[in-house]
Scaffold this motif. Sequence first.
Motif, PDB file in Angstrom:
ATOM      1  N   ALA A 190       0.818  -1.216   0.000  1.00 43.12           N
ATOM      2  CA  ALA A 190       0.000   0.000   0.000  1.00 43.12           C
ATOM      3  C   ALA A 190       0.848   1.261   0.000  1.00 43.12           C
ATOM      4  O   ALA A 190       0.353   2.343  -0.333  1.00 43.12           O
ATOM      5  N   THR A 191       2.110   1.144   0.369  1.00 41.12           N
ATOM      6  CA  THR A 191       3.056   2.260   0.284  1.00 41.12           C
ATOM      7  C   THR A 191       4.330   1.743  -0.371  1.00 41.12           C
ATOM      8  O   THR A 191       4.573   0.529  -0.437  1.00 41.12           O
ATOM      9  N   GLU A 192       5.159   2.675  -0.840  1.00 37.72           N
ATOM     10  CA  GLU A 192       6.351   2.251  -1.586  1.00 37.72           C
ATOM     11  C   GLU A 192       7.235   1.334  -0.729  1.00 37.72           C
ATOM     12  O   GLU A 192       7.405   1.558   0.468  1.00 37.72           O
ATOM     13  N   PRO A 193       7.821   0.284  -1.339  1.00 42.62           N
ATOM     14  CA  PRO A 193       8.594  -0.700  -0.572  1.00 42.62           C
ATOM     15  C   PRO A 193      10.099  -0.456  -0.543  1.00 42.62           C
ATOM     16  O   PRO A 193      10.830  -1.204   0.117  1.00 42.62           O
ATOM     17  N   TYR A 194      10.592   0.560  -1.238  1.00 38.18           N
ATOM     18  CA  TYR A 194      12.033   0.631  -1.484  1.00 38.18           C
ATOM     19  C   TYR A 194      12.856   1.072  -0.281  1.00 38.18           C
ATOM     20  O   TYR A 194      13.972   0.581  -0.072  1.00 38.18           O
ATOM     21  N   ARG A 195      12.357   1.983   0.502  1.00 40.65           N
ATOM     22  CA  ARG A 195      13.116   2.366   1.692  1.00 40.65           C
ATOM     23  C   ARG A 195      13.349   1.153   2.597  1.00 40.65           C
ATOM     24  O   ARG A 195      14.427   0.980   3.163  1.00 40.65           O
ATOM     25  N   ALA A 196      12.310   0.312   2.725  1.00 43.02           N
ATOM     26  CA  ALA A 196      12.441  -0.881   3.564  1.00 43.02           C
ATOM     27  C   ALA A 196      13.437  -1.877   2.991  1.00 43.02           C
ATOM     28  O   ALA A 196      13.996  -2.701   3.726  1.00 43.02           O
ATOM     29  N   LEU A 197      13.700  -1.797   1.683  1.00 43.31           N
ATOM     30  CA  LEU A 197      14.656  -2.701   1.042  1.00 43.31           C
ATOM     31  C   LEU A 197      16.074  -2.137   1.036  1.00 43.31           C
ATOM     32  O   LEU A 197      16.980  -2.743   0.460  1.00 43.31           O
ATOM     33  N   GLY A 198      16.266  -0.975   1.642  1.00 43.05           N
ATOM     34  CA  GLY A 198      17.605  -0.411   1.749  1.00 43.05           C
ATOM     35  C   GLY A 198      17.923   0.673   0.750  1.00 43.05           C
ATOM     36  O   GLY A 198      19.055   1.178   0.724  1.00 43.05           O
ATOM     37  N   PHE A 199      16.964   1.073  -0.071  1.00 43.05           N
ATOM     38  CA  PHE A 199      17.191   2.176  -1.004  1.00 43.05           C
ATOM     39  C   PHE A 199      17.192   3.483  -0.206  1.00 43.05           C
ATOM     40  O   PHE A 199      16.301   3.722   0.611  1.00 43.05           O
ATOM     41  N   THR A 200      18.169   4.329  -0.470  1.00 41.52           N
ATOM     42  CA  THR A 200      18.315   5.573   0.284  1.00 41.52           C
ATOM     43  C   THR A 200      17.613   6.715  -0.438  1.00 41.52           C
ATOM     44  O   THR A 200      17.888   6.983  -1.614  1.00 41.52           O
ATOM     45  N   ALA A 201      16.703   7.374   0.276  1.00 39.20           N
ATOM     46  CA  ALA A 201      15.977   8.500  -0.313  1.00 39.20           C
ATOM     47  C   ALA A 201      16.864   9.739  -0.327  1.00 39.20           C
ATOM     48  O   ALA A 201      17.564  10.037   0.644  1.00 39.20           O
ATOM     49  N   VAL A 202      16.822  10.460  -1.442  1.00 36.01           N
ATOM     50  CA  VAL A 202      17.584  11.696  -1.596  1.00 36.01           C
ATOM     51  C   VAL A 202      16.619  12.803  -2.009  1.00 36.01           C
ATOM     52  O   VAL A 202      15.885  12.661  -2.994  1.00 36.01           O
ATOM     53  N   ASN A 203      16.618  13.898  -1.245  1.00 37.52           N
ATOM     54  CA  ASN A 203      15.749  15.035  -1.546  1.00 37.52           C
ATOM     55  C   ASN A 203      14.291  14.589  -1.691  1.00 37.52           C
ATOM     56  O   ASN A 203      13.566  15.054  -2.560  1.00 37.52           O
ATOM     57  N   ASN A 204      13.896  13.674  -0.821  1.00 32.51           N
ATOM     58  CA  ASN A 204      12.543  13.118  -0.914  1.00 32.51           C
ATOM     59  C   ASN A 204      12.093  12.623   0.457  1.00 32.51           C
ATOM     60  O   ASN A 204      12.306  11.459   0.805  1.00 32.51           O
ATOM     61  N   PRO A 205      11.462  13.482   1.253  1.00 36.50           N
ATOM     62  CA  PRO A 205      11.016  13.056   2.583  1.00 36.50           C
ATOM     63  C   PRO A 205       9.694  12.289   2.570  1.00 36.50           C
ATOM     64  O   PRO A 205       9.262  11.770   3.593  1.00 36.50           O
ATOM     65  N   THR A 206       9.050  12.222   1.402  1.00 40.78           N
ATOM     66  CA  THR A 206       7.699  11.664   1.326  1.00 40.78           C
ATOM     67  C   THR A 206       7.724  10.178   1.002  1.00 40.78           C
ATOM     68  O   THR A 206       8.363   9.747   0.041  1.00 40.78           O
ATOM     69  N   ILE A 207       7.025   9.393   1.812  1.00 38.25           N
ATOM     70  CA  ILE A 207       6.810   7.979   1.489  1.00 38.25           C
ATOM     71  C   ILE A 207       5.597   7.910   0.575  1.00 38.25           C
ATOM     72  O   ILE A 207       4.471   8.205   0.981  1.00 38.25           O
ATOM     73  N   GLU A 208       5.831   7.544  -0.667  1.00 33.32           N
ATOM     74  CA  GLU A 208       4.765   7.602  -1.662  1.00 33.32           C
ATOM     75  C   GLU A 208       3.645   6.610  -1.334  1.00 33.32           C
ATOM     76  O   GLU A 208       3.900   5.448  -1.000  1.00 33.32           O
ATOM     77  N   THR A 209       2.421   7.097  -1.462  1.00 29.84           N
ATOM     78  CA  THR A 209       1.227   6.294  -1.197  1.00 29.84           C
ATOM     79  C   THR A 209       0.218   6.533  -2.311  1.00 29.84           C
ATOM     80  O   THR A 209      -0.163   7.681  -2.555  1.00 29.84           O
ATOM     81  N   PRO A 210      -0.218   5.503  -3.004  1.00 29.66           N
ATOM     82  CA  PRO A 210      -1.167   5.707  -4.107  1.00 29.66           C
ATOM     83  C   PRO A 210      -2.519   6.206  -3.612  1.00 29.66           C
ATOM     84  O   PRO A 210      -2.905   5.993  -2.457  1.00 29.66           O
ATOM     85  N   LYS A 211      -3.233   6.851  -4.493  1.00 31.99           N
ATOM     86  CA  LYS A 211      -4.601   7.235  -4.193  1.00 31.99           C
ATOM     87  C   LYS A 211      -5.457   5.985  -4.023  1.00 31.99           C
ATOM     88  O   LYS A 211      -5.145   4.915  -4.546  1.00 31.99           O
ATOM     89  N   ALA A 212      -6.546   6.156  -3.295  1.00 32.91           N
ATOM     90  CA  ALA A 212      -7.437   5.031  -3.032  1.00 32.91           C
ATOM     91  C   ALA A 212      -7.913   4.408  -4.338  1.00 32.91           C
ATOM     92  O   ALA A 212      -8.330   5.103  -5.260  1.00 32.91           O
ATOM     93  N   GLY A 213      -7.835   3.092  -4.416  1.00 29.81           N
ATOM     94  CA  GLY A 213      -8.341   2.359  -5.565  1.00 29.81           C
ATOM     95  C   GLY A 213      -7.354   2.154  -6.691  1.00 29.81           C
ATOM     96  O   GLY A 213      -7.591   1.324  -7.575  1.00 29.81           O
ATOM     97  N   VAL A 214      -6.241   2.886  -6.696  1.00 30.76           N
ATOM     98  CA  VAL A 214      -5.293   2.786  -7.811  1.00 30.76           C
ATOM     99  C   VAL A 214      -4.701   1.379  -7.897  1.00 30.76           C
ATOM    100  O   VAL A 214      -4.601   0.791  -8.982  1.00 30.76           O
ATOM    101  N   LEU A 215      -4.317   0.819  -6.763  1.00 27.29           N
ATOM    102  CA  LEU A 215      -3.705  -0.510  -6.781  1.00 27.29           C
ATOM    103  C   LEU A 215      -4.717  -1.617  -7.046  1.00 27.29           C
ATOM    104  O   LEU A 215      -4.333  -2.749  -7.336  1.00 27.29           O
ATOM    105  N   ASP A 216      -6.003  -1.293  -6.938  1.00 28.84           N
ATOM    106  CA  ASP A 216      -7.040  -2.304  -7.141  1.00 28.84           C
ATOM    107  C   ASP A 216      -7.645  -2.249  -8.534  1.00 28.84           C
ATOM    108  O   ASP A 216      -8.516  -3.052  -8.862  1.00 28.84           O
ATOM    109  N   SER A 217      -7.216  -1.294  -9.343  1.00 26.73           N
ATOM    110  CA  SER A 217      -7.822  -1.109 -10.657  1.00 26.73           C
ATOM    111  C   SER A 217      -7.647  -2.349 -11.523  1.00 26.73           C
ATOM    112  O   SER A 217      -6.552  -2.910 -11.624  1.00 26.73           O
ATOM    113  N   VAL A 218      -8.729  -2.776 -12.167  1.00 27.59           N
ATOM    114  CA  VAL A 218      -8.678  -3.975 -13.015  1.00 27.59           C
ATOM    115  C   VAL A 218      -8.622  -3.613 -14.492  1.00 27.59           C
ATOM    116  O   VAL A 218      -8.820  -4.467 -15.350  1.00 27.59           O
ATOM    117  N   GLU A 219      -8.347  -2.349 -14.793  1.00 23.25           N
ATOM    118  CA  GLU A 219      -8.281  -1.951 -16.192  1.00 23.25           C
ATOM    119  C   GLU A 219      -7.126  -2.665 -16.897  1.00 23.25           C
ATOM    120  O   GLU A 219      -6.197  -3.184 -16.265  1.00 23.25           O
TER     121      GLU A 219
END
Length: 597
Positions: free
Chosen positions: A382-411
């Motif tokens: 439901a949120t980006e997985p990369y920080r948890a995998l050891g990727f270092t964020a640069v100039n980006n304090p925001t943990i990206e989170t999709p809008k509601a329903g985006v990950l569930d879209s069946v298009e």
Amino acid sequence: MHYNILKKVVLIISLILPITLFAQPKQCKPPGDTIPPCPQMGCLRPDCLCPPDPPPGPRMPVLAPKDPNEIIGPRGFDSLKWVSIKATLSYKILFENDPDFATAPAQKVIIYCPIHPNINPNSLRLGDFGFGPFNFSVPPNSTTFSRRLDVKDSLGVFVDVTAGLDLANRRAFWILESIDPATGLANTVAANGGFLPVNDSLTHKGEGYVTFTVIANRNTSTRDSINKQASIIFDVNEPIATNTTLNIIDAVAPVSSVLALPSLVDNVFTISWTAKDDSLGSGVKEYALYYSKNNGPYTLYQKNIDSTHLSFTGEKGATYSFYTLATDYTGNEETPKSAGEQLVTIKGEGLLVAARAFLQGGYNAVNGMMIDSLRSLYLLPATEPYRALGFTAVNNPTIETPKAGVLDSVEAKGITDWVWLELRNSSTPTQVVANRAALIRRDGSIVDMDGYSPVFFNKVIEGNYYLAIRHRNHFGVMTAAPLALTKTSAAVIDFTNPATATWGTDAQRNQNGVMMMWAGDINKDGFIKYNGSANDKVMILAKVGLANPNNILTMYDVNDLNLDGKIKYNGSANDKTIILSNVGIATPNNILVEQLP
């Protein structure tokens, strides 16, 4: 006040009928048993033995109290008097020793109030009560009350008060009884004594009240009713019923949702939402708007909003997420939400990136798109997985989170997975200027959190940058030269096109003229190895279990190279085969090297 007319008539008659000051025999009989009773008792003979007529003069009226009474319930909403299923319902029962009819103080008052079937009897809580000039407090949360009140200086009596729940008869009760201070007994109180004198309009000394609260049963439904009617007994009189209160239950809270917003907006923009209440309910009254700034905690922006839109002013360059909570006319409030419904970034210093790429592991050559098994199995984070995998964020304090329903879209072009984008210095390509997570669709389009817009890099000035795309178990790929990037337009950088120049040699796999990122770098060491030390296939075996190589795990994990949501070491569609295919079936000891500086 509401009056019981029939009982008034009976009581009025009893007040008019006199009793004499002279003793009368219980029956009137002639001198002999063979002679019938006297005329007053039905005797028609002249030799009846009868008592003399009473002398002329005043007659003593019957001493009796009289009780106009009323129950007052929740005001509720509208003419139906709607109340919430969660509301604490307050009631007040009034009684009065009516001066129009009463001739003596009341010595004992008993009040009963049945508990309606739609009320939880165990929710009964006793409230304050009083009579005449006296008001008495009941301890909070009391279900029973018993106390002797000393009012002898004012009224000449004690008053014993007992109240509580008669569960067997499913009713609340109050008993207020006068006690003779000299004897401690109720039956020795003088006939003209008692705790509730005949009322007068100036002092209201003959009025009393009791209060209580209850709560509806949780299994009640919208449009169920709750009615209350009390009965009041003055001394030995017949019970007199009060009026009946009636309320209608609203058992369901409304629901609301913020309507879609552009991914990128000006700092002043309009937020709109929609809501609906239970079709049988009281209706939606108002809304509260909550927001989160840069993935911070949600904060109330404004409450008591009586429309379905509102102008919002935000900080340039900040990212905001929103949700609304609706409230109906009875106070039923929508359940608090744990996540925002719409996400926007306010235009500021920043730039747009539009890119396209294929992940080899999930590519389907038949339809020319990637699979979306991770989406269909509800495995996408439901949120980006990369920080948890050891990727270092640069100039980006925001943990990206999709809008509601985006990950569930069946298009047809729904989300395949998450990717990690990097902007690198145009002079020093090893230096990451900014990075962030984004979503990759089945057709290879890399999009922002709304599922369709180009990716916005916040607070990054316009200029020339290398663009790199990285993935959790695929090799990264980067443009061969810096690109001119702006905040107003975004030309698509298509890494699936063989004509797009990339950094290094064989940075991607060419599969029948379609370029795609190499799959197989599970341990993210920059190499794809099938054999030898630190090889990638052993990671898969360790995950499924060394002792159980045929085991299959269903999960979102770096060992799932073909992105089907399953980790397999052996059998059809296993993950290690991709590694062998890439290094070469005939050259299993070959090693591929990631082409990123």
